[in-house]
Design a protein around this motif. Structure first.
Motif, PDB file in Angstrom:
ATOM      1  N   SER A 280       0.802  -1.227   0.000  1.00 37.30           N
ATOM      2  CA  SER A 280       0.000   0.000   0.000  1.00 37.30           C
ATOM      3  C   SER A 280       0.833   1.275   0.000  1.00 37.30           C
ATOM      4  CB  SER A 280      -0.929   0.026   1.228  1.00 37.30           C
ATOM      5  OG  SER A 280      -0.214   0.341   2.407  1.00 37.30           O
ATOM      6  N   ARG A 281       2.126   1.171   0.265  1.00 35.27           N
ATOM      7  CA  ARG A 281       2.983   2.361   0.293  1.00 35.27           C
ATOM      8  C   ARG A 281       3.079   2.957  -1.105  1.00 35.27           C
ATOM      9  NH1 ARG A 281       3.887   5.016   4.696  1.00 35.27           N
ATOM     10  NH2 ARG A 281       1.677   4.933   4.141  1.00 35.27           N
ATOM     11  N   GLU A 282       2.860   4.270  -1.200  1.00 39.15           N
ATOM     12  CA  GLU A 282       2.719   4.907  -2.506  1.00 39.15           C
ATOM     13  C   GLU A 282       4.047   5.095  -3.229  1.00 39.15           C
ATOM     14  OE1 GLU A 282       1.610   6.092   0.360  1.00 39.15           O
ATOM     15  OE2 GLU A 282      -0.515   6.591   0.244  1.00 39.15           O
ATOM     16  N   THR A 283       5.135   5.279  -2.474  1.00 39.36           N
ATOM     17  CA  THR A 283       6.439   5.513  -3.099  1.00 39.36           C
ATOM     18  C   THR A 283       7.500   4.677  -2.398  1.00 39.36           C
ATOM     19  OG1 THR A 283       7.110   7.339  -1.637  1.00 39.36           O
ATOM     20  CG2 THR A 283       5.756   7.908  -3.576  1.00 39.36           C
ATOM     21  N   ALA A 284       8.599   4.474  -3.097  1.00 34.54           N
ATOM     22  CA  ALA A 284       9.718   3.727  -2.507  1.00 34.54           C
ATOM     23  C   ALA A 284      10.269   4.451  -1.285  1.00 34.54           C
ATOM     24  CB  ALA A 284      10.816   3.534  -3.551  1.00 34.54           C
ATOM     25  N   GLU A 285      10.261   5.802  -1.324  1.00 35.17           N
ATOM     26  CA  GLU A 285      10.792   6.588  -0.214  1.00 35.17           C
ATOM     27  C   GLU A 285       9.983   6.364   1.064  1.00 35.17           C
ATOM     28  OE1 GLU A 285      12.189   8.275  -3.978  1.00 35.17           O
ATOM     29  OE2 GLU A 285      10.198   7.767  -3.233  1.00 35.17           O
TER      30      GLU A 285
ATOM     31  N   GLN B 244      11.315   4.483   4.471  1.00 37.13           N
ATOM     32  CA  GLN B 244      11.222   5.142   5.774  1.00 37.13           C
ATOM     33  C   GLN B 244      10.582   4.214   6.794  1.00 37.13           C
ATOM     34  OE1 GLN B 244       8.942   8.797   5.825  1.00 37.13           O
ATOM     35  NE2 GLN B 244       8.630   8.691   8.032  1.00 37.13           N
ATOM     36  N   SER B 245       9.470   3.599   6.417  1.00 34.71           N
ATOM     37  CA  SER B 245       8.745   2.719   7.320  1.00 34.71           C
ATOM     38  C   SER B 245       9.567   1.492   7.689  1.00 34.71           C
ATOM     39  CB  SER B 245       7.425   2.294   6.658  1.00 34.71           C
ATOM     40  OG  SER B 245       6.614   1.580   7.557  1.00 34.71           O
ATOM     41  N   TRP B 246      10.273   0.923   6.705  1.00 36.00           N
ATOM     42  CA  TRP B 246      11.140  -0.234   6.975  1.00 36.00           C
ATOM     43  C   TRP B 246      12.300   0.142   7.886  1.00 36.00           C
ATOM     44  CZ3 TRP B 246      11.392  -2.281   1.255  1.00 36.00           C
ATOM     45  CH2 TRP B 246      10.300  -3.138   1.026  1.00 36.00           C
ATOM     46  N   GLN B 247      12.935   1.261   7.595  1.00 34.02           N
ATOM     47  CA  GLN B 247      14.110   1.673   8.383  1.00 34.02           C
ATOM     48  C   GLN B 247      13.740   1.895   9.845  1.00 34.02           C
ATOM     49  OE1 GLN B 247      14.917   5.438   9.425  1.00 34.02           O
ATOM     50  NE2 GLN B 247      16.005   4.136  10.879  1.00 34.02           N
ATOM     51  N   MET B 248      12.640   2.604  10.075  1.00 33.26           N
ATOM     52  CA  MET B 248      12.222   2.868  11.454  1.00 33.26           C
ATOM     53  C   MET B 248      11.754   1.583  12.134  1.00 33.26           C
ATOM     54  SD  MET B 248      10.308   6.569  11.032  1.00 33.26           S
ATOM     55  CE  MET B 248       9.803   6.591  12.758  1.00 33.26           C
ATOM     56  N   GLY B 249      11.129   0.695  11.365  1.00 32.65           N
ATOM     57  CA  GLY B 249      10.721  -0.594  11.918  1.00 32.65           C
ATOM     58  C   GLY B 249      11.908  -1.424  12.360  1.00 32.65           C
ATOM     59  N   LYS B 250      12.955  -1.471  11.531  1.00 33.79           N
ATOM     60  CA  LYS B 250      14.160  -2.229  11.885  1.00 33.79           C
ATOM     61  C   LYS B 250      14.836  -1.643  13.120  1.00 33.79           C
ATOM     62  CE  LYS B 250      15.138  -3.895   7.214  1.00 33.79           C
ATOM     63  NZ  LYS B 250      16.063  -3.840   6.045  1.00 33.79           N
TER      64      LYS B 250
ATOM     65  N   LYS C 252      12.194  -9.075  10.945  1.00 31.91           N
ATOM     66  CA  LYS C 252      13.450  -8.333  10.928  1.00 31.91           C
ATOM     67  C   LYS C 252      13.901  -7.895   9.541  1.00 31.91           C
ATOM     68  CE  LYS C 252      16.406 -12.471  11.055  1.00 31.91           C
ATOM     69  NZ  LYS C 252      17.445 -13.174  11.852  1.00 31.91           N
ATOM     70  N   SER C 253      13.467  -8.585   8.488  1.00 33.99           N
ATOM     71  CA  SER C 253      13.912  -8.200   7.145  1.00 33.99           C
ATOM     72  C   SER C 253      13.103  -7.056   6.554  1.00 33.99           C
ATOM     73  CB  SER C 253      13.847  -9.403   6.195  1.00 33.99           C
ATOM     74  OG  SER C 253      12.516  -9.875   6.082  1.00 33.99           O
ATOM     75  N   SER C 254      11.809  -6.963   6.914  1.00 39.22           N
ATOM     76  CA  SER C 254      10.963  -5.927   6.299  1.00 39.22           C
ATOM     77  C   SER C 254       9.794  -5.539   7.190  1.00 39.22           C
ATOM     78  CB  SER C 254      10.437  -6.406   4.946  1.00 39.22           C
ATOM     79  OG  SER C 254       9.681  -7.596   5.098  1.00 39.22           O
ATOM     80  N   GLY C 255      10.031  -5.441   8.493  1.00 35.60           N
ATOM     81  CA  GLY C 255       8.966  -5.066   9.411  1.00 35.60           C
ATOM     82  C   GLY C 255       8.711  -3.569   9.376  1.00 35.60           C
ATOM     83  N   HIS C 256       7.470  -3.180   9.172  1.00 38.88           N
ATOM     84  CA  HIS C 256       7.114  -1.765   9.137  1.00 38.88           C
ATOM     85  C   HIS C 256       7.019  -1.199  10.551  1.00 38.88           C
ATOM     86  CE1 HIS C 256       6.388  -1.167   4.859  1.00 38.88           C
ATOM     87  NE2 HIS C 256       5.885  -2.390   4.839  1.00 38.88           N
TER      88      HIS C 256
END
Length: 226
Positions: free
Chosen positions: A87-92, A96-102, A126-130
């Protein structure tokens, strides 16, 4: 009750090393293009995002991950994490969501190293947690009431973006705090609506955010990552 409130305040504290301060969520583009030039413009943007934008769906993901963790349904957690990725509209915005989740997962791992079920969840995410999914997990683990969880998360979101506006527009610190105070009623009103969202009602109108996010990388100079 007091201890759980303190745990929530720690999770929502700007000093938590998640990197939230480095993202503008499209605001830097809007300020550069002079689409937002004052506190009223920023208030209008944030209010529409709160009512109709992607933060609405993001908050609904917290509710679903919270209840999935409570029910010990890892497959449901992974389903909603994958759904949110799509559902995320852009890669950016996705990055962001993945980085903060990790970052939050690393903290949880250090906070709760001995809980076997929580560790299993961490390993699966751990690999792609939002960020919103992980936030729901840790608050469910700590048994913080879901209403308070959403209030803390939404207040933290508004606070971060008001601080972005203070730096970029720029606004004075007092003006920023007045703006933040005015959002308390709006956040409370949206809380009930988010909690009542059914699965087939998970939608948002956030094309303005998408365009601002896409254009951000093309700015001549940038203070923020996205």
């Amino acid at each position: 009750m007091s201890e759980k409130l303190l745990l929530l305040l720690q999770l929502c504290n700007s000093s938590l090393p998640l990197g939230a301060y480095s993202y503008s969520e499209g605001l830097e583009t809007l300020v550069e293009k002079k689409l937002i030039i004052d506190s009223q413009g920023l208030k209008h943007w944030l209010l529409n995002e709160l009512k109709y934008g992607s933060i609405r769906v993001e908050s609904a993901m917290i509710v679903r991950s919270y209840h999935s963790y409570q029910a010990k349904k890892i497959e449901d957690l992974l389903y909603w994490n994958n759904w949110f990725s799509a559902s995320r509209e852009t890669a950016e915005l996705r990055q962001q969501s993945w980085q903060m989740g990790k970052s939050l997962l690393r903290l949880i791992n250090s906070f709760e190293p001995d809980n076997l079920f929580l560790q299993t969840v961490i390993n699966n995410l751990k690999s792609s947690g939002h960020y919103s999914i992980v936030f729901g997990v840790i608050t469910a683990h700590w048994q913080i009431e879901i209403e308070n969880v959403l209030l803390g998360y939404l207040h933290n979101w508004v606070n971060n973006l008001v601080n972005v506006g203070v730096k970029l527009i720029p606004l004075g610190q007092t003006e920023g705090q007045k703006l933040l105070l005015n959002f308390n009623k709006e956040i409370t009103q949206q809380l009930t609506k988010i909690l009542s969202l059914k699965d087939d009602e998970l939608s948002s109108c956030s094309w303005g955010l998408s365009l601002a996010s896409i254009q951000h990388q093309q700015l001549y100079s940038r203070l923020f990552r996205s």
